[in-house]
Every structure is written in structure tokens, then in C-alpha cells.
Design a protein around this motif. Sequence first.
Motif, PDB file in Angstrom:
ATOM      1  N   ASP A 144       9.504  96.191  68.134  1.00 61.11           N
ATOM      2  CA  ASP A 144       9.502  94.908  67.438  1.00 61.11           C
ATOM      3  C   ASP A 144       8.484  94.954  66.299  1.00 61.11           C
ATOM      4  N   ASN A 145       8.433  93.863  65.518  1.00 62.67           N
ATOM      5  CA  ASN A 145       7.500  93.798  64.391  1.00 62.67           C
ATOM      6  C   ASN A 145       6.048  93.836  64.851  1.00 62.67           C
ATOM      7  N   ARG A 146       5.778  93.243  65.996  1.00 65.03           N
ATOM      8  CA  ARG A 146       4.410  93.208  66.499  1.00 65.03           C
ATOM      9  C   ARG A 146       3.865  94.621  66.699  1.00 65.03           C
ATOM     10  N   GLU A 147       4.683  95.516  67.239  1.00 66.22           N
ATOM     11  CA  GLU A 147       4.230  96.887  67.444  1.00 66.22           C
ATOM     12  C   GLU A 147       3.881  97.546  66.123  1.00 66.22           C
ATOM     13  N   VAL A 148       4.699  97.308  65.093  1.00 67.01           N
ATOM     14  CA  VAL A 148       4.407  97.865  63.770  1.00 67.01           C
ATOM     15  C   VAL A 148       3.071  97.334  63.262  1.00 67.01           C
ATOM     16  N   LEU A 149       2.862  96.027  63.383  1.00 64.11           N
ATOM     17  CA  LEU A 149       1.636  95.408  62.898  1.00 64.11           C
ATOM     18  C   LEU A 149       0.406  95.913  63.643  1.00 64.11           C
ATOM     19  N   GLU A 150       0.513  96.079  64.943  1.00 60.37           N
ATOM     20  CA  GLU A 150      -0.643  96.480  65.738  1.00 60.37           C
ATOM     21  C   GLU A 150      -1.019  97.943  65.548  1.00 60.37           C
ATOM     22  N   LYS A 151      -0.044  98.819  65.398  1.00 62.95           N
ATOM     23  CA  LYS A 151      -0.314 100.250  65.410  1.00 62.95           C
ATOM     24  C   LYS A 151      -0.497 100.871  64.030  1.00 62.95           C
ATOM     25  N   THR A 162      10.572  84.778  56.433  1.00 61.03           N
ATOM     26  CA  THR A 162       9.151  84.557  56.646  1.00 61.03           C
ATOM     27  C   THR A 162       8.735  85.123  57.999  1.00 61.03           C
ATOM     28  N   LEU A 163       7.615  85.828  58.029  1.00 59.54           N
ATOM     29  CA  LEU A 163       7.078  86.390  59.260  1.00 59.54           C
ATOM     30  C   LEU A 163       5.677  85.824  59.486  1.00 59.54           C
ATOM     31  N   SER A 164       5.509  85.086  60.557  1.00 58.72           N
ATOM     32  CA  SER A 164       4.221  84.471  60.844  1.00 58.72           C
ATOM     33  C   SER A 164       3.479  85.272  61.902  1.00 58.72           C
ATOM     34  N   VAL A 165       2.204  85.511  61.652  1.00 61.75           N
ATOM     35  CA  VAL A 165       1.369  86.187  62.646  1.00 61.75           C
ATOM     36  C   VAL A 165       0.556  85.178  63.455  1.00 61.75           C
ATOM     37  N   GLU A 166       0.689  83.926  63.101  1.00 63.84           N
ATOM     38  CA  GLU A 166      -0.148  82.891  63.709  1.00 63.84           C
ATOM     39  C   GLU A 166       0.127  82.728  65.204  1.00 63.84           C
ATOM     40  N   GLY A 167       1.398  82.854  65.602  1.00 61.36           N
ATOM     41  CA  GLY A 167       1.736  82.628  66.996  1.00 61.36           C
ATOM     42  C   GLY A 167       1.714  83.864  67.870  1.00 61.36           C
ATOM     43  N   MET A 168       1.272  84.992  67.328  1.00 54.77           N
ATOM     44  CA  MET A 168       1.249  86.237  68.099  1.00 54.77           C
ATOM     45  C   MET A 168      -0.095  86.353  68.819  1.00 54.77           C
ATOM     46  N   ASP A 169      -0.188  85.816  70.006  1.00 54.97           N
ATOM     47  CA  ASP A 169      -1.447  85.781  70.749  1.00 54.97           C
ATOM     48  C   ASP A 169      -1.993  87.182  70.992  1.00 54.97           C
ATOM     49  N   GLY A 170      -3.285  87.352  70.738  1.00 52.27           N
ATOM     50  CA  GLY A 170      -3.938  88.625  71.013  1.00 52.27           C
ATOM     51  C   GLY A 170      -3.611  89.729  70.035  1.00 52.27           C
ATOM     52  N   LEU A 171      -2.951  89.403  68.927  1.00 52.73           N
ATOM     53  CA  LEU A 171      -2.573  90.429  67.948  1.00 52.73           C
ATOM     54  C   LEU A 171      -3.810  90.977  67.247  1.00 52.73           C
ATOM     55  N   PRO A 184      10.203  84.486  47.859  1.00 54.67           N
ATOM     56  CA  PRO A 184       8.921  84.033  48.397  1.00 54.67           C
ATOM     57  C   PRO A 184       8.396  85.008  49.443  1.00 54.67           C
ATOM     58  N   PRO A 185       7.071  85.072  49.590  1.00 60.05           N
ATOM     59  CA  PRO A 185       6.479  86.106  50.439  1.00 60.05           C
ATOM     60  C   PRO A 185       6.815  85.950  51.911  1.00 60.05           C
ATOM     61  N   ALA A 186       6.876  87.076  52.618  1.00 55.66           N
ATOM     62  CA  ALA A 186       7.143  87.060  54.051  1.00 55.66           C
ATOM     63  C   ALA A 186       5.883  86.707  54.836  1.00 55.66           C
ATOM     64  N   PHE A 187       4.725  87.160  54.327  1.00 54.34           N
ATOM     65  CA  PHE A 187       3.464  86.964  55.043  1.00 54.34           C
ATOM     66  C   PHE A 187       2.557  86.000  54.293  1.00 54.34           C
ATOM     67  N   ASP A 188       1.868  85.175  55.049  1.00 50.69           N
ATOM     68  CA  ASP A 188       0.896  84.246  54.497  1.00 50.69           C
ATOM     69  C   ASP A 188      -0.464  84.933  54.405  1.00 50.69           C
ATOM     70  N   ARG A 189      -1.013  84.977  53.216  1.00 45.18           N
ATOM     71  CA  ARG A 189      -2.291  85.664  52.993  1.00 45.18           C
ATOM     72  C   ARG A 189      -3.400  85.100  53.882  1.00 45.18           C
ATOM     73  N   PHE A 190      -3.437  83.802  54.018  1.00 42.36           N
ATOM     74  CA  PHE A 190      -4.569  83.171  54.698  1.00 42.36           C
ATOM     75  C   PHE A 190      -4.471  83.321  56.211  1.00 42.36           C
ATOM     76  N   GLN A 191      -3.248  83.347  56.746  1.00 38.78           N
ATOM     77  CA  GLN A 191      -3.068  83.682  58.156  1.00 38.78           C
ATOM     78  C   GLN A 191      -3.565  85.100  58.430  1.00 38.78           C
ATOM     79  N   ALA A 192      -3.156  86.029  57.563  1.00 42.49           N
ATOM     80  CA  ALA A 192      -3.521  87.433  57.755  1.00 42.49           C
ATOM     81  C   ALA A 192      -5.027  87.631  57.629  1.00 42.49           C
ATOM     82  N   GLU A 193      -5.634  86.996  56.633  1.00 45.29           N
ATOM     83  CA  GLU A 193      -7.066  87.160  56.430  1.00 45.29           C
ATOM     84  C   GLU A 193      -7.872  86.600  57.589  1.00 45.29           C
TER      85      GLU A 193
END
Length: 288
Positions: A144-151, A162-171, A184-193
Motif C-alpha cells: 500500500d501507499n503507507r509502506e512506500v511512505l514509511e520505507k 489527494t493523499l492525506s497522511v493525517e489519518g495514518m496513525d503512527g506513520l 492540484p497537489p496530492a500531498f499537503d505540505r503542512f501535513q507532511a511538515e
Amino acid sequence: TPLFADVASLGLDALSVSNKVVNDAVSGASNRFGIKVIGLCAILPKFTRFGQNITTEGVTTTTGHGGTVWLIGETVDRVVASKGIENNILGVIGAGGSIGLSSTALLQEKYPKATLLVHDINDVGLEKLKRALPGNARLQLAKDNREVLEKSSIIVSAVTSTLSVEGMDGLDMADKYIIDDTQPPAFDRFQAEALGSKVLWVVGKDQTSDGRLTRGSYIFGENIGLLDRTSVFGCEAEVFCVAQEVDPRPAAIQQPVAPQAVRNIGKLIGRNGITMGTPQSFGKPVTL
């Protein structure tokens, strides 16, 4: 007439209408303004069979995907040069699409020691990717996308949603770099930061001798658009460079973009005075 991504969900009739809308727009641009080279960009390549459904005589279309992928490669290079992480895991989200597949192939060439961790919700697209890169032990499919983001140390996002990282607990997103090609962007800069990572858009810079790609004023909105008037999206760079050719047809891209087409467009872009721009997203610079 506006054309939105969800039109694809309405069926073949809607796609026929979409093609008519695009053809009418191309015909109008040609007849009224004498434009002979038109960039499709965004969702239009998918709806028009990469421009092959556009029938206006005397007009050459190009998808814009070659310029985008070239700038993705340049942006990854900038991050790697700054952080020294070329041997780490490079991730691609949306790897089964035209831009994602070509970006994965390009990264494989650029970084022969890196592992490529990819995901796409489209199984057909992933099968195409595996056929394009046969027997590549460095290519790994994430669940899944979470595995890509984490590793991954660097993540290329080549999706249209749109892909939100806000609801991915413990990411764990500390010290990640997300290179987002979508507008429009898939990721929110301020969520990621907030999670310790950085979002970079795929943006070049107009350094032509006469500033022909520098915008008069509109930069797509303060704080949500481009950093300045010299900032150029990859699709814009591609159509500009194709239009400079005496015969634009050989340079134009009218099929899923292949690595060689990316290299060809990259040479044109460099020859015409367009470079990698200031790292940025949401109208602000990004410090690497």
C-alpha cells in the motif's frame, strides 16, 4: 466548457463528450490564434488517447509527460546531491501510470544501487511496469501507499487524487522527501511538515535569453501556486520546446512516455534555456 477528472466515471458517452470538448478547444485555438502546437497535460492525455483522438488538421499535440518526468529526475537529483541518499530506497506512488512507470524506469537508470519500492491501485499498470523492467531484483511491490511512505527516503507521487497522511496513525515520516508531480497537489505540505518530511513540486525555471516563458502575472494563486513568475511546470517546458522545432512532430509525445522520449525532451529543454527551478511547493521555497 470545464473538464474534470470524475467525467471518466460517467461512462463512454461522457468520454466522447470530453473528446469533443477538447477537439473544439484545439480547433478554436488554431483557427482564432494560429496556434499549431498544443500541450495536453494533466488528465487530457488519458481522455484523448495521448492526443491521437484530436483531429484538428495542422495542429501537433504533445502530452507534457516527458517534460514532467525529466523534471522529476532533476528534482530527485537535487535532493540526492544535497542529502547523499542515492543508495537508499526510492519510492514511487502511482507507478503503473504513464508518468509513474517512466519515472520508475528513469530512476532505475540514474540510481543503479537503489531499491525501487512502488505501489499502484491499478494492477494492470503494475503488470505493465513489471514487463517494462523484467527481472529487476531491485524493483519491489509495496502492499500500500503507507509502506512506500514509511520505507522510502524519497517518494515520487504520480497520482491524480489527494493523499492525506493525517489519518495514518503512527506513520514515521521523519526526513522524507515527497516529490509531487500532481496539480492540484496530492500531498499537503503542512501535513507532511508536521510529520518531519518535505513536499517538493516538479518545477523548472525560465532562463531563456528573452524570458519567453516568464509569466506576465498569474502564478496560480499566492501561497497555493508557484513561487515566482519564472517558475515553469514540466508540461509547459515540453510544449514550449516542441514548438521551437522547425518540424515539431518528431519531438512531440503522443503515446505513453518512454525513457528515451524523456531523454530527448530533456535535451530540448536544456537547449532552450530551462533548468531545474528553486525547490518549492505551495508558493514557498523548500530548504533541502
